[in-house]
Design an enzyme around this catalytic site. Structure first.
Site, PDB file in Angstrom:
ATOM      1  N   HIS A  49       0.851  -1.193   0.000  1.00  0.00           N
ATOM      2  CA  HIS A  49       0.000   0.000   0.000  1.00  0.00           C
ATOM      3  C   HIS A  49       0.890   1.247   0.000  1.00  0.00           C
ATOM      4  CE1 HIS A  49       1.168  -0.471   4.221  1.00  0.00           C
ATOM      5  NE2 HIS A  49       1.010   0.844   4.326  1.00  0.00           N
ATOM      6  N   ASP A  76       0.851   5.177   1.846  1.00  0.00           N
ATOM      7  CA  ASP A  76       0.164   5.835   2.959  1.00  0.00           C
ATOM      8  C   ASP A  76      -0.564   7.073   2.433  1.00  0.00           C
ATOM      9  OD1 ASP A  76       1.268   3.920   4.634  1.00  0.00           O
ATOM     10  OD2 ASP A  76       2.936   5.193   5.272  1.00  0.00           O
ATOM     11  N   HIS A 103       4.763   0.126  -0.225  1.00  0.00           N
ATOM     12  CA  HIS A 103       5.531  -0.679   0.740  1.00  0.00           C
ATOM     13  C   HIS A 103       4.654  -1.750   1.360  1.00  0.00           C
ATOM     14  CE1 HIS A 103       3.725   2.729   2.890  1.00  0.00           C
ATOM     15  NE2 HIS A 103       3.756   1.990   3.982  1.00  0.00           N
ATOM     16  N   ARG A 126       7.719  -9.095  15.298  1.00  0.00           N
ATOM     17  CA  ARG A 126       8.214  -7.797  14.862  1.00  0.00           C
ATOM     18  C   ARG A 126       7.243  -6.706  15.293  1.00  0.00           C
ATOM     19  NH1 ARG A 126       7.456  -4.794   9.963  1.00  0.00           N
ATOM     20  NH2 ARG A 126       9.178  -3.322   9.834  1.00  0.00           N
TER      21      ARG A 126
HETATM   22  C1  LIG Z   1      -4.543   8.371   9.224  1.00  0.00           C
HETATM   23  C2  LIG Z   1      -4.749   7.163   8.760  1.00  0.00           C
HETATM   24  C3  LIG Z   1      -3.941   6.564   7.657  1.00  0.00           C
HETATM   25  C4  LIG Z   1      -4.376   5.119   7.664  1.00  0.00           C
HETATM   26  C5  LIG Z   1      -5.833   5.243   8.019  1.00  0.00           C
HETATM   27  C6  LIG Z   1      -5.805   6.219   9.219  1.00  0.00           C
HETATM   28  C7  LIG Z   1      -5.276   5.470  10.467  1.00  0.00           C
HETATM   29  C8  LIG Z   1      -4.375   4.266  10.114  1.00  0.00           C
HETATM   30  C9  LIG Z   1      -3.604   4.359   8.796  1.00  0.00           C
HETATM   31  C10 LIG Z   1      -3.237   3.014   8.180  1.00  0.00           C
HETATM   32  C11 LIG Z   1      -1.993   2.337   8.793  1.00  0.00           C
HETATM   33  C12 LIG Z   1      -1.731   1.000   8.054  1.00  0.00           C
HETATM   34  C13 LIG Z   1      -1.819   1.156   6.523  1.00  0.00           C
HETATM   35  C14 LIG Z   1      -3.084   1.944   6.102  1.00  0.00           C
HETATM   36  C15 LIG Z   1      -3.267   1.930   4.594  1.00  0.00           C
HETATM   37  C16 LIG Z   1      -4.254   1.430   6.880  1.00  0.00           C
HETATM   38  O1  LIG Z   1      -5.045   0.580   6.540  1.00  0.00           O
HETATM   39  O2  LIG Z   1      -4.336   2.087   8.120  1.00  0.00           O
HETATM   40  C17 LIG Z   1      -2.991   3.321   6.718  1.00  0.00           C
HETATM   41  C18 LIG Z   1      -4.114   4.312   6.388  1.00  0.00           C
HETATM   42  C19 LIG Z   1      -3.782   5.164   5.149  1.00  0.00           C
HETATM   43  O3  LIG Z   1      -2.657   5.620   5.009  1.00  0.00           O
HETATM   44  O4  LIG Z   1      -4.716   5.329   4.352  1.00  0.00           O
HETATM   45  O1  LIG Z   2       5.471  -2.543   9.643  1.00  0.00           O
HETATM   46  C1  LIG Z   2       5.967  -1.862   8.764  1.00  0.00           C
HETATM   47  O2  LIG Z   2       7.177  -1.830   8.542  1.00  0.00           O
HETATM   48  C2  LIG Z   2       5.083  -1.041   7.851  1.00  0.00           C
HETATM   49  C3  LIG Z   2       3.888  -0.455   8.558  1.00  0.00           C
HETATM   50  C4  LIG Z   2       3.096   0.415   7.642  1.00  0.00           C
HETATM   51  O3  LIG Z   2       3.326   0.470   6.467  1.00  0.00           O
HETATM   52  C5  LIG Z   2       2.001   1.249   8.178  1.00  0.00           C
HETATM   53  O4  LIG Z   2       1.662   1.148   9.377  1.00  0.00           O
HETATM   54  O5  LIG Z   2       1.451   2.051   7.388  1.00  0.00           O
HETATM   55 FE   LIG Z   3       2.291   2.136   5.507  1.00  0.00          FE
END
Ligand SMILES: C=C1C[C@]23C[C@H]1CC[C@H]2[C@@]12CCC[C@@](C)(C(=O)O1)[C@H]2[C@@H]3C(=O)O
Ligand SMILES: O=C(O)CCC(=O)C(=O)O
Ligand SMILES: [Fe+2]
Length: 368
Positions: free
Chosen positions: A226, A228, A283, A293
């Site tokens: 994905h 961010d 990533h 981890r």
């Molecule tokens: C501020 C954010 C950004 C979110 C949603 C919300 C809280 C958690 C973030 C993440 C973290 C993990 C990858 C992601 C793709 C996910 O599923 O949750 C991220 C998402 C985004 O970057 O869209």
């Molecule tokens: O665990 C990781 O190294 C990546 C985590 C990540 O991509 C995220 O939280 O958006």
């Molecule tokens: Fe991420």
């Protein structure tokens, strides 16, 4: 209460996958399941590695600009975050994820909420399950932490608050450097950066991730590929490797954890703000057979009322704006709906007779 919890996890039955001795089929991925990104020859013999920038180096701005243009990710040293704070926040993470599942579920993310415990949000886009669990913190963690640790939650709250404060300062510094390298001066050119250019009004979410040791790591996926939805993300990983970034023409490149280094990802909103000069980085996180981890992502974006659009300094007759303005909330919704197509869904179409944009809007989740 129980009905609310089961609602939150309806798409994926709750079970304690952390103690499984064999990988169930529902967790076994093949390349197609993860978007089918090519695994170029580089994967096995990766000769390239993610750039490292020393923030004390007088040339840091140029190095960061170069890294953002060519990779969309870099690592930083001399970032000013004390090792003791990183140790403490890692300890809070470890303590949190070591709790029994029924305890963690007391702080479950509600179906329409953003904070709390849960499995990867992006799971709904995949037919296979991810080998990870997460905890999102937006705003003060007190209420959720009290559910997790009825006694002695306040130390953990203090650690998270201090970490958020330090991350916010570092994110401001990184914004000035990343934008500076595009010729944008934060305090003059970005209104919401404030008179000091310190981005005090910025918003953020903290995502704690846990990837338990996995009986069949080659077939499992910790967190699927994905980008961010942020301006930038500051990632801390503990001493177990797992993060991989995708570089065009090279393939998946592992970013090994090195003590004292943090990983900085360019997010989708920075790609929009830079009018495509900086690419957001694709990533994913892989898992390990013997070691669990931990990672912590500080997801950084603009204040909720601010619209991000290609910066006027980067737009001109030969450089039309590539994206329409979006707020962070709106973009998060777009991501939740279109996942990795979210960026293209806010892209402006350029027909022969001028500029139009084709989009659906909707608004509501608040991060701030
Ligand atoms: C501020 C954010 C950004 C979110 C949603 C919300 C809280 C958690 C973030 C993440 C973290 C993990 C990858 C992601 C793709 C996910 O599923 O949750 C991220 C998402 C985004 O970057 O869209
Ligand atoms: O665990 C990781 O190294 C990546 C985590 C990540 O991509 C995220 O939280 O958006
Ligand atoms: Fe991420």
């Amino acid at each position: 209460m129980p009905s609310r919890l089961s609602d939150a996890f309806r798409p994926h039955p709750i079970h304690d996958f952390t103690s499984l001795r064999e990988l169930p089929d529902s967790y076994a991925w093949n390349q197609r399941d993860d978007g089918g990104y090519p695994s170029a020859a580089g994967e096995a013999f990766a000769t390239e590695s993610v750039p490292v920038v020393d923030l004390d180096d007088p040339n840091a701005l140029q190095s960061i600009g170069h890294a953002c243009r060519t990779w969309g990710v870099f690592q930083v040293t001399n970032h000013g975050i004390p090792t003791s704070l990183l140790d403490m926040v890692e300890c809070t993470c470890r303590t949190l994820f070591s709790l029994p599942l029924h305890q963690k579920l007391k702080a479950a993310r509600s179906p329409d909420g953003v904070s709390g415990y849960g499995f990867a949000r992006i799971s709904s886009f995949f037919s296979k399950l991810m080998w990870s669990e997460g905890f999102t913190v937006v705003g003060p963690p007190d209420e959720h932490f009290r559910q997790l640790w009825p006694h002695g939650y306040s130390n953990h709250c203090d650690v998270i608050k201090e970490y958020n404060e330090e991350m916010k300062k570092l994110a401001g510094t990184l914004m000035r450097l990343m934008l500076g390298s595009l010729g944008i001066v934060a305090k003059q050119d970005i209104k919401w950066a404030g008179p000091k250019g310190d981005f005090k009004e910025a918003s953020a979410a903290l995502q704690l991730n846990h990837y338990p040791a996995c009986p069949d790591p080659d077939r499992a996926m910790g967190l699927a590929a994905h980008t961010d939805s942020t301006l930038l993300t500051i990632l801390f990983q503990n001493n177990t490797s797992g993060l991989q970034v995708f570089k065009e023409g090279v393939g998946w490149v592992t970013v090994p954890p090195v003590p004292g280094r943090l990983v900085i990802n360019v997010g989708d909103l920075m790609h929009i703000l830079s009018n495509g000069s900086y690419d957001s980085i694709l990533h994913r996180a892989m898992v390990n057979r013997t070691r669990h981890r931990l990672s912590l992502a500080y997801l950084y974006g603009p204040p909720s009322s601010v619209e991000i659009s290609p910066h006027p300094k980067l737009v001109g007759p030969n450089h039309p704006p590539l994206y329409r303005p979006v707020t962070w909330n709106e973009y998060l919704h777009t991501k939740a709906k279109h996942f990795n197509e979210a960026l293209s869904s806010v892209r402006v179409c350029v027909p022969l007779n001028g500029l139009i944009d084709v989009n659906e809007h909707n608004n509501s989740v608040t991060v701030g």
